[in-house]
Design a protein around this motif. Structure first.
Motif, PDB file in Angstrom:
ATOM      1  N   SER B  25       0.844  -1.209   0.000  1.00 60.27           N
ATOM      2  CA  SER B  25       0.000   0.000   0.000  1.00 60.27           C
ATOM      3  C   SER B  25       0.869   1.245   0.000  1.00 60.27           C
ATOM      4  O   SER B  25       0.535   2.249  -0.644  1.00 60.27           O
ATOM      5  N   LEU B  29      -0.126   3.826  -2.770  1.00 54.83           N
ATOM      6  CA  LEU B  29      -0.688   5.148  -2.431  1.00 54.83           C
ATOM      7  C   LEU B  29       0.375   6.231  -2.612  1.00 54.83           C
ATOM      8  O   LEU B  29       0.125   7.273  -3.224  1.00 54.83           O
ATOM      9  N   GLY B  32       1.210   6.616  -6.219  1.00 58.53           N
ATOM     10  CA  GLY B  32      -0.027   7.070  -6.865  1.00 58.53           C
ATOM     11  C   GLY B  32      -0.224   8.562  -6.712  1.00 58.53           C
ATOM     12  O   GLY B  32      -0.410   9.304  -7.700  1.00 58.53           O
ATOM     13  N   SER B  33      -0.089   9.052  -5.469  1.00 63.71           N
ATOM     14  CA  SER B  33      -0.341  10.505  -5.288  1.00 63.71           C
ATOM     15  C   SER B  33       0.729  11.307  -6.020  1.00 63.71           C
ATOM     16  O   SER B  33       0.430  12.315  -6.666  1.00 63.71           O
ATOM     17  N   LEU B  58      -7.331   7.465 -10.621  1.00 64.51           N
ATOM     18  CA  LEU B  58      -7.633   7.377  -9.174  1.00 64.51           C
ATOM     19  C   LEU B  58      -8.393   6.073  -8.895  1.00 64.51           C
ATOM     20  O   LEU B  58      -8.109   5.355  -7.919  1.00 64.51           O
ATOM     21  N   ALA B  61      -5.944   3.390  -8.599  1.00 67.56           N
ATOM     22  CA  ALA B  61      -5.267   3.345  -7.288  1.00 67.56           C
ATOM     23  C   ALA B  61      -6.187   2.663  -6.272  1.00 67.56           C
ATOM     24  O   ALA B  61      -5.768   1.764  -5.520  1.00 67.56           O
ATOM     25  N   ALA B  62      -7.465   3.048  -6.296  1.00 61.18           N
ATOM     26  CA  ALA B  62      -8.404   2.437  -5.339  1.00 61.18           C
ATOM     27  C   ALA B  62      -8.479   0.927  -5.578  1.00 61.18           C
ATOM     28  O   ALA B  62      -8.409   0.126  -4.625  1.00 61.18           O
ATOM     29  N   PHE B  65      -5.448  -0.748  -4.226  1.00 59.02           N
ATOM     30  CA  PHE B  65      -5.492  -0.781  -2.756  1.00 59.02           C
ATOM     31  C   PHE B  65      -6.435  -1.886  -2.298  1.00 59.02           C
ATOM     32  O   PHE B  65      -6.112  -2.697  -1.425  1.00 59.02           O
TER      33      PHE B  65
ATOM     34  N   LEU C   8     -11.922   6.627  -1.980  1.00 59.27           N
ATOM     35  CA  LEU C   8     -11.140   6.681  -3.233  1.00 59.27           C
ATOM     36  C   LEU C   8     -12.064   6.531  -4.443  1.00 59.27           C
ATOM     37  O   LEU C   8     -12.012   7.305  -5.409  1.00 59.27           O
ATOM     38  N   PRO C  34      -4.983  10.033  -2.414  1.00 56.76           N
ATOM     39  CA  PRO C  34      -4.098   8.913  -2.022  1.00 56.76           C
ATOM     40  C   PRO C  34      -3.058   9.348  -0.991  1.00 56.76           C
ATOM     41  O   PRO C  34      -2.672   8.563  -0.116  1.00 56.76           O
ATOM     42  N   ALA C  37      -4.652   8.968   2.213  1.00 58.49           N
ATOM     43  CA  ALA C  37      -4.730   7.524   2.534  1.00 58.49           C
ATOM     44  C   ALA C  37      -3.364   7.036   2.991  1.00 58.49           C
ATOM     45  O   ALA C  37      -3.245   6.245   3.943  1.00 58.49           O
ATOM     46  N   PHE C  38      -2.297   7.554   2.349  1.00 59.28           N
ATOM     47  CA  PHE C  38      -0.921   7.153   2.713  1.00 59.28           C
ATOM     48  C   PHE C  38      -0.642   7.521   4.173  1.00 59.28           C
ATOM     49  O   PHE C  38      -0.182   6.684   4.964  1.00 59.28           O
TER      50      PHE C  38
END
Lengths: 162, 937, 65, 536
Positions: B25, B29, B32-33, B58, B61-62, B65, C8, C34, C37-38
């Motif tokens: 993760s 994450l 991803g960001s 996005l 990414a979800a 995850f 998300l 994200p 979330a991180f």
């Protein structure tokens, strides 16, 4: 339940002639074939009723077994009516087919034959694709989406090219 | 956290976060960001598709995850396939480019193929383990392994899914092709996230199932081979992004190799390498994106002197490439060092040749990795001799932020790997602790691993310096088997097979379809009778009454004559001969209702046939007589014989009493009628008749719509406006001075009378069409026939008759008037339009069905009402007669519709005076051209 | 965990509207999700947190929530 | 008067609606109001029936008060109730779509005036077939829906429709004929036609006759359900009909055949005598069907082939014969009705917007109308078996059933179904690549309607410029007319129904499994009809 040979013979003959007519190219003969098959099935339904009996008009004196079986008769009546309506509809189709294309033939599906004879080359899959090494069109002909088709670099990606 | 979704398939929304999931993760994450942040600068402001792109990235990414945190096998598969679909959409971002579309489709199909194979594996394991919860399955892994082949196959199938997702050898070709996607997508999907899903699955299954039969075979062999092939191919690329793509393929092989080894050290080293690869590969891809964005090309033969024009970018790229090459202070080196240590210990412990080959392979792979890292830096940033420095726009800070952060992370964790090691340690606990647990550390002391690193770096530098000679060697040695061409070959073969099979089955000819259907209908009962024995018919009787064989012979002769007739009307007549014969058989067999109805129907069908076919040529000509005459005859005889045999078998195997024995008494006491068949039709089994009405109504509408085309053409034209003797004037041109001409002139003189004695609209008919006798007979007969039909309707309950017979009789009456007086006579004779009749009949039947519900009864329930009238005395009225009236109306409506469309309308058309805009009669060529058909559809 | 996932996905569904309104900079908003979330990941799972004092001992595997 | 005696209303109401529509033949607006209101009331009635049957299991009502086996009984169990609700919902959506098409195209006086009564009788026929508890009444139900479909198929009487109509009519009449012959044989052998009574009496016959009658019934239903050797007629006839008509045919007619096969397999002839034969037939239907789809270039013909191919899935579930197998088949039937119909409706929209349904001549639809692109994409990947949609869940259930069975033939079928799912996805993605992603200029010879509004019309609402150079019959229409609201909203509704199937997958699967358990157990059905003691 004893079997009436005459009915069997009539039914067999009608079925044979009906099927022979059904597999015909001419639409009229197909319709006649269908009518004959319907008649044959009516004979079959009649024979399932067993023996020849009295007309099913009730009166107290007659024993129940003596009547001819009323249930197949109801089925036959329904079958007659349905085959009548289908025949009428097919007559409409014959006339329409005659008016449209002056022919009483059962026509083949041309799309099937075209698909069966199509070539295997399909532009989307097999067309040769030029290699491009950038996603951005040069500023002068930049339309709103980046990376329009621009064959710039001739980088030889060994296996991509056919 | 568990939410039950489909209890019947044991599928729940189960999630859990353990170390492995947490480590991944971080990657998903974090990177991803950063990639999303990077996109803000990457795309041009006005791009219309950016909205969809952003949401897809996005959502991706979800989905990733979800994938790593899912604790239910099927839930993992659901997220797995969502990532596949989203990658299809993302790769196809610049959809106007054929390469992007084709790469997207290729990636979708290859990864879905792997995914579906994995699904079968998952279902097998779920079925064997009894649960789909991943943690429980891993817990009982040892017991499962004893199950033997099923589990091994299941694990192998799941590995196929991982192999296809992480682009290992047989399926590696989709990754380089996917470089047609925008670079942020490549950075995120094809470096940090999606391709790691396969590695995650291997890491998840390794603790439990690494001992299964095919595990080491698949993981080690494919991993090593992919690593070497990827490295080798990377050295031949001239596009920066493709160097990285083949580099990624190689690194993924390396990762699968390490993670799949299945011991404690490998786990730690694997996760370390996974993180390191995620960071440096994402950095390098983002750098390539910046280079492409600023310089407009990624071809290393055009890029030169960028290290001077973008020094900061150069430093970031250097850090990334150095980490990839495994140069000491960076995270890449730390990870590779522990990997070397793992393989050295593995080689010592195993002592087999295989382990030694493994170690050697890893070292060679690392050498190749070093070489293409160097090629990347040199290609991208060095000043080349033969080309002038490329114009390079200044790189704004926010653009460089994302790769900068990733480079910084690589350096920090390189110098200080302690936190990573602590994080990963708990994942390694899943393995039995054997011997000294290895750690991620910058310095492991002077070990053989360090020696190997020195060798790797040395050989790598050498390989880079001699790159021209290496390219010469590579040019000669072309790849024997190329995966992409074989994929396209498979799809091509698939298309050819599809065309071939469809060509064989879809012949387009009705005769072929009927042939197949009828032969199946003949073969299956025979097959049943052969396979299982059935009772042989025992009692026979030749005939019930002597007349039957005579009529039978008549019918058969009629049928044969119909088959051989080549005149259209002869064939029709012969078929109606068989029809009338059957009516006779009904009468003899004791079914008066049937005989009456069959005779009436035969008559009307005969009239309809003549009306419809009169505009067709007399001869049943065919240009080419339908072939396979013998085959059709054989099938007909086979069908007839089979039906006879089946009927006899069925009749012989009757054991129970037929239910119809109860009908007579029930019909009389409850139904209140003596004619059992009619009571059956309108009361006991009224629901069938109720259905039939709609069949009749539909047939009527069908005929009307086929003839009138624009709706039902219910408009009635009364007779007043029509000039006398104008309808259907004979157009035959007689010899000018012949006798017919004289008689015709004489007849026309007498026809000028204004009002006709016999028929209302008789005068409208042209004199040569009229026959006085027919008109007089019609005048006499019509009203009595109508009265008789109403009698049949009302008396039907006790005597032979009923709705059908009555309706048909009334229909015949109308037919007589039409035949006698022409179409205006028919219009006069039918005050109500056919549509109204049909609607009325259906309405009466429908209401008589629904009304009993209001009185607490069932649908179509009939009641017997007894009342006495002064004159008529005691009357017993059964409500099912109302239903019978509905039947009567619908049947009359049908006959009227047939007469109106097949009769009057065709008359008008043949006279060419039709009011409706007749569709232009287009003599269609034999094979309609596609264009014309396109427009017609 | 489910909350993070739903957040998300919902932001992903809403994204096209944001882009239509504020254009390219909507990517920053998307990047923030994200990132949050991180941070949530680091906070709730000590196993991965940068240890301070007691890192020499092997850290316990975090309980399943 | 409990709810079950309202069941026959599901047939009577559309019937009365058709009668009214016949009478008001010249007032199309009134016809439209009648048919939509009648269908909505019928749908509400059927939902009530579904809930009342959900707990209690099978319920029966004797039409006209005549006790079985003499009279005709209508039986509603979970399976038929689910079928009724889904088919009514789908036919309501298609009706609104067709009414919308009729309104915008303005062919008021044309064949549209016959459309409404015929459509209502088609729905009545389908409901009758699902409710029939009597074999001969099932035959009459078939006849009703067939005759209505003949009229709908040849609506407008154009040349291709007449050619396809002949094939369709003759094959359907032959299938009804075979069915009637089988009923005659069954009556000859057992003396009854009531299904529950048959379930009891057929057991006493000797095996040879039982197997013979069983196979003859399956052949008759196989033609209707388009199972492998008997399915070649379908792709020739369905695509030529107007889009809403093809949608209803694809959604309902084949499923009535499948419903009848499930009934005979579980109720009349239990036991797994011919399951391996059914497996082989299911496999062939899947593979040959999807190969046919791969070879096509016309989207409507391609969808007809995927329709035939996915019937193989339902027959596979039936052939497994376990509770999970038949339950998944039931769920798959509900899913396939919704998704296949919505795909055909979307193809109708594509045909209007792109001027043609031929894949080679289409391009750039994603840019032209993003809403249409989304309307196509969701059901397409749903059909392709991409999770989390219902297509995947149905296939998952079938895989689990196949694996539970564990015979080598079952594993072969599992492999075949996975391959077919992959090829379906390939077919759907190919259409997406060509019709939606490719730029109009790249198409083989694109319809001017594509090029004309290429630059401007990006979304449904704002593109208003007139399309003048189109060769297709939509010349002179602005983009709003091409995709009118009254046609788009029912399509959106149907796609939403498809998605909701996966959200409600839990309860739906429990309903399907209960239905499968009751059907395999047979006694609930028999006792509902013949009263307590009858079920042996």
């Amino acid at each position: 339940m004893s079997i009436n040979i005459t009915f069997m013979v009539i039914m067999g003959a009608l079925y044979a002639c009906g099927i022979y007519l059904l597999l015909e190219r001419s639409l009229t003969r197909v319709v006649l074939g269908l009518a004959m098959l319907a008649n044959a099935t009516n004979i079959l339904l009649l024979s399932t009723g067993g023996f020849q009996g009295l007309a099913p008009l009730f009166n107290a004196g007659i024993a129940v077994e003596d009547y001819n079986d009323p249930l197949p008769q109801a089925f036959i009546l329904t079958s007659i009516v349905i085959s009548f309506s289908v025949t009428a509809f097919m007559l409409g189709i014959i006339y329409r087919s005659w008016v449209l294309s002056r022919q009483d033939e059962v026509q083949d599906d041309i799309e099937d034959r075209r698909v069966a004879s199509q070539s295997s080359f399909d532009a989307e899959d097999d067309a040769d694709v030029p290699e491009d090494t950038t996603e951005f069109t040069p500023p002068e002909e930049a339309e709103e989406a980046p990376g329009s088709l621009r064959a710039t670099g001739q980088s030889t990606r060994p296996e991509a090219k056919e | 956290m568990i939410i039950p979704w489909i209890p019947d398939l044991r599928v729940e929304l189960a999630f859990r976060m353990d170390t492995l999931a947490a480590v991944l993760s971080i990657l998903i994450l974090g990177v991803g960001s950063l990639v999303l942040f990077y996109c803000a600068r990457y795309f041009r402001p006005g791009d219309a598709q950016m909205g969809a792109f952003g949401s897809q990235l996005l959502a991706f990414a979800a989905a990733m995850f979800g994938l790593v945190t899912a604790d239910d096998l099927i839930l993992l598969f659901i997220f797995w396939e969502i990532t596949t679909v989203l990658s299809y959409l993302l790769i196809g971002y610049s959809a106007h480019r054929l390469s992007a579309r084709r790469a997207a489709l290729q990636a979708l199909i290859v990864t879905t193929f792997g995914g579906l194979t994995m699904l079968v594996g998952m279902v097998l394991i779920g079925d064997a383990a009894g649960t789909l919860r991943i943690s429980e399955i891993l817990a009982m892994a040892p017991q499962l392994l004893e199950r033997g082949a099923v589990i091994d196959v299941a694990i192998a199938l799941m590995l196929v899914g991982a192999v296809s997702k992480s682009a290992l050898l047989p399926f590696h070709f989709w990754l380089p092709a996917a470089m047609a996607a925008p670079t942020p997508v490549s950075a995120y999907l094809h470096a940090a996230a999606m391709v790691k899903a396969g590695i995650y699955l291997v890491a998840r299954l390794a603790p439990g199932f690494s001992e299964s039969a095919y595990w080491h075979g698949v993981v080690l062999v494919l991993g090593l081979a992919t690593m070497l092939l990827g490295g080798w191919r990377a050295l031949r690329q001239y596009d920066l992004k493709l160097i990285l793509a083949y580099g990624t393929v190689s690194q993924l092989g390396f990762l699968t190799l390490v993670v799949g080894l299945g011991n404690r050290e490998a786990a730690v080293a694997g996760l370390g390498l996974l993180l390191a690869h995620g960071f440096f590969k994402a950095t390098l891809f983002l750098v390539v994106g910046i280079v492409d964005h600023q310089a407009g090309t990624r071809d290393i033969r055009k890029l030169s002197g960028i290290h001077r024009s973008a020094p900061k970018l150069f430093i970031v790229a250097l850090i990334g490439a150095a980490s990839m090459a495994g140069i000491p202070p960076l995270l890449g080196f730390v990870a590779k060092e522990s990997v070397y240590e793992t393989f050295v210990h593995y080689a010592e412990k195993q002592g087999t040749a295989g382990a030694a080959v493994l170690l050697a392979g890893v070292v060679i792979g690392s050498i190749l990795t070093f070489a293409y890292s160097a090629r990347f830096v040199w290609g991208g940033f060095a000043t080349k001799a033969n080309c002038q420095p490329t114009a390079f726009k200044r790189v704004p800070w926010s653009f460089l932020a994302a790769p900068g952060v990733l480079a910084a992370v690589t350096v920090i964790f390189g110098l200080w790997p302690k936190p990573l090691d602590a994080a990963i340690a708990s994942y390694a606990d899943l393995y039995p602790a054997d011997g000294d647990p290895t750690h991620l550390a910058l310095w492991h002391g002077f070990t053989t691993a360090l020696l190997l690193t020195v060798i790797t770096i040395g050989a790598g530098v050498l390989l880079f310096l001699q790159r021209n000679r290496v390219e010469a060697v590579q040019a000669r040695f072309t790849a024997p088997l190329d995966a992409e061409r074989s994929y396209r070959g498979i799809i091509g073969v698939l298309d050819d097979v599809a065309v071939w099979v469809t060509g064989r089955t879809q012949r387009g000819s009705l005769m072929f379809y009927l042939f197949v259907i009828l032969s199946v209908a003949v073969v299956t009962p025979l097959f049943a009778l052969i396979v299982r024995d059935a009772p042989l018919p025992s009692e026979f009787h030749a005939f019930d009454s002597p007349l039957q064989p005579v009529i039978g012979v008549g019918i058969i002769l009629g049928a044969l004559a119909a088959v051989r007739a080549n005149k259209r009307f002869l064939a029709v007549l012969m078929v109606s001969v068989t029809g009338y014969g059957i009516a006779l058989i009904f009468a003899l067999q004791g079914a008066p209702d049937l005989a009456l109805t069959q005779m009436l129907v035969e008559t009307i069908v005969l009239v309809a046939f003549v009306l419809a076919l009169r505009s067709l040529p007399a001869r049943l000509w065919q240009r080419e007589p339908a072939g396979h005459r013998l085959l059709r005859a054989l099938l007909g005889i086979a069908f007839g014989a089979t039906m006879v045999m089946i009927a006899m078998t069925a009749m012989a195997s009757r054991v129970a009493e037929p239910i119809s024995l109860a009908f007579p008494n029930l019909a009389y006491e409850v139904g209140g009628g003596e004619n059992i068949v009619n009571v059956t039709l309108v009361d006991v089994r009224a629901w069938d008749t109720f259905g039939e009405l709609s069949v009749l109504a539909m047939a009527a509408t069908g005929v009307a719509s086929l003839i009138f085309i624009r709706g039902r053409g219910d408009k009635r034209r009364r007779a007043e406006g029509v000039a006398t003797g104008s309808v259907d004037r004979g157009r035959e041109h007689f010899a000018s001075s012949g006798r017919q001409e004289a008689t015709l002139a004489l007849a026309r003189k007498f026809s000028s009378v204004s009002r006709d004695a016999w028929l209302v609209a008789g005068r409208t008919l042209a004199p040569e069409r009229r026959s006085i006798i027919f008109e007089v007979v019609t005048r006499l007969l019509f009203h009595s026939v109508i009265l008789f039909s109403i009698y049949l309707l009302l008396a039907g309950h006790n005597m032979p008759g009923g709705g059908f017979a009555g309706g048909l009789m009334a229909g015949l009456a109308l037919t007589i008037r039409y035949l006698a007086g022409g179409r205006f006579e028919l219009a006069e004779a039918s005050p109500v339009s056919a549509g109204l009749l049909l609607g009325g009949g259906l309405g009466v039947a429908g209401l008589s069905a629904a009304v009993p519900l209001a009185f607490g009864g069932q649908v179509l329930q009939s009641a017997i009402i007894k009342f006495t009238w002064p004159v008529f005395g005691e009357i017993k009225f059964v409500t099912s007669t109302i239903f019978d009236i509905g039947v009567y109306l619908v049947v009359v409506g049908l006959v009227l519709d047939v007469l109106r469309s097949l009769g009057s309308e065709i008359d008008e058309r043949s006279e060419g005076v039709s009011s409706d805009d007749e569709e232009t009669v287009v003599p269609e060529p034999d094979v309609a051209s596609r264009e014309e058909e396109e427009v017609a559809r | 965990m489910l909350v993070v996932l739903t957040v998300l996905f919902t932001v992903a569904l809403v994204a096209p509207l944001m882009f239509r309104r504020i254009g390219r900079s909507a990517f920053y908003v998307l990047a923030a999700v994200p990132a949050a979330a991180f941070v949530w990941l680091l906070v709730t799972f000590p196993g991965t947190q940068v240890p301070t004092r007691r890192w020499p001992r092997a850290l316990p595997t975090p309980r399943r929530p | 008067m409990n709810t079950i005696s309202l069941a026959p209303l599901a047939v009577v109401l559309p019937f009365i609606g058709a009668a009214l529509a016949f009478i008001l033949i010249r007032h199309t607006r009134a016809q439209r109001v009648i048919s939509i209101s009648i269908l909505s009331v019928t749908l509400i009635l059927e939902v009530i029936l579904l809930f009342s049957v959900w707990e209690t299991g099978a319920q029966a009502v004797n039409v006209g008060g005549w006790l079985p086996p003499v009279g005709i009984t209508m039986v509603v169990d979970q399976f038929s109730a689910l079928m009724l609700v889904v088919s009514s919902a789908v036919s309501l959506a298609v009706l609104i779509y067709a009414a919308g098409q009729g309104m915008t195209d303005g062919d008021e006086d044309g064949p549209i005036s016959i459309f409404h009564p015929t459509y209502l009788i088609l729905v009545a026929g389908v409901s009758n077939a699902f409710l029939a508890g009597d074999l001969f009444n099932l035959y009459v139900g078939f006849e009703i829906l067939l005759t209505a479909s003949y009229v709908l198929m040849t609506l407008g009487g154009t040349t291709p429709r007449i050619r396809a109509g002949v094939t369709y009519v003759v094959v359907s009449v032959v299938s009804s004929l075979l069915f009637l012959i089988t009923i005659a044989m069954i009556y000859a052998a057992t003396g009854t036609v009531n299904m529950a009574d048959l379930a009891v009496k057929l057991g006493d016959l000797d095996p040879g006759t039982q197997l013979m009658l069983h196979l003859m019934l399956l052949v008759a239903f196989g033609i209707k359900a388009a199972v492998f050797p008997l399915s070649f007629w379908l792709p020739d006839s369905y695509p030529t009909a107007p889009a809403p008509v093809t949608a209803v045919f694809a959604g309902l007619l084949t499923k009535v055949g499948v419903y009848a096969m499930v009934r005979t397999e579980t109720l009349l002839f239990p036991g797994d005598r011919i399951n391996s034969l059914l497996m082989v037939v299911a496999g062939l239907t899947m593979v040959v069907g999807i190969l046919g789809a791969l070879a096509q270039t016309d989207v409507k013909r391609m969808l007809s082939f995927t329709l035939v191919s996915h019937i193989g899935y339902m027959v596979f579930g039936l052939a497994v014969g376990s509770v999970v197998g038949i339950g998944s088949a039931v769920f798959y039937v509900a899913h396939h009705i919704t998704v296949q119909t919505s795909l055909f409706l979307v193809t109708g929209l594509i045909e209007r917007r792109g001027g043609t349904a031929n894949m080679d001549r289409l391009g750039g639809l994603a840019k032209l109308s993003p809403l249409l692109a989304m309307l196509y994409f969701i059901p397409a990947i749903n059909l392709g078996g991409i999770p989390p949609f219902s297509g995947f869940l149905g296939k998952l259930g079938l895989l689990e059933a196949g694996v539970d069975l564990g015979t080598p033939l079952a594993y072969l079928l599992v492999a075949a179904s996975v391959l077919t799912s992959l090829l379906t996805l390939l077919v759907m993605a190919r259409v997406w690549n060509r019709a939606f992603w490719r730029t109009p200029e790249d198409a083989v010879h694109p319809d001017p309607i594509l090029l004309a509004t290429g630059a401007g019309g990006s979304s449904l609402r704002n593109s208003g410029e007139v399309v003048e150079t189109s060769s297709s019959r939509f010349a002179g229409r602005n983009a709003n007319d091409l995709l009118p609201r009254t046609m788009v909203y029912p399509t959106v509704g149907l796609v939403a129904l498809g998605v909701s199937l996966s959200v409600l997958a839990g309860p739906l699967f429990s309903l399907s499994d209960n239905a499968a358990r009751d059907m395999l157990d047979r006694t609930p059905y028999i006792e509902a009809v013949l009263g307590e003691g009858a079920g042996q």
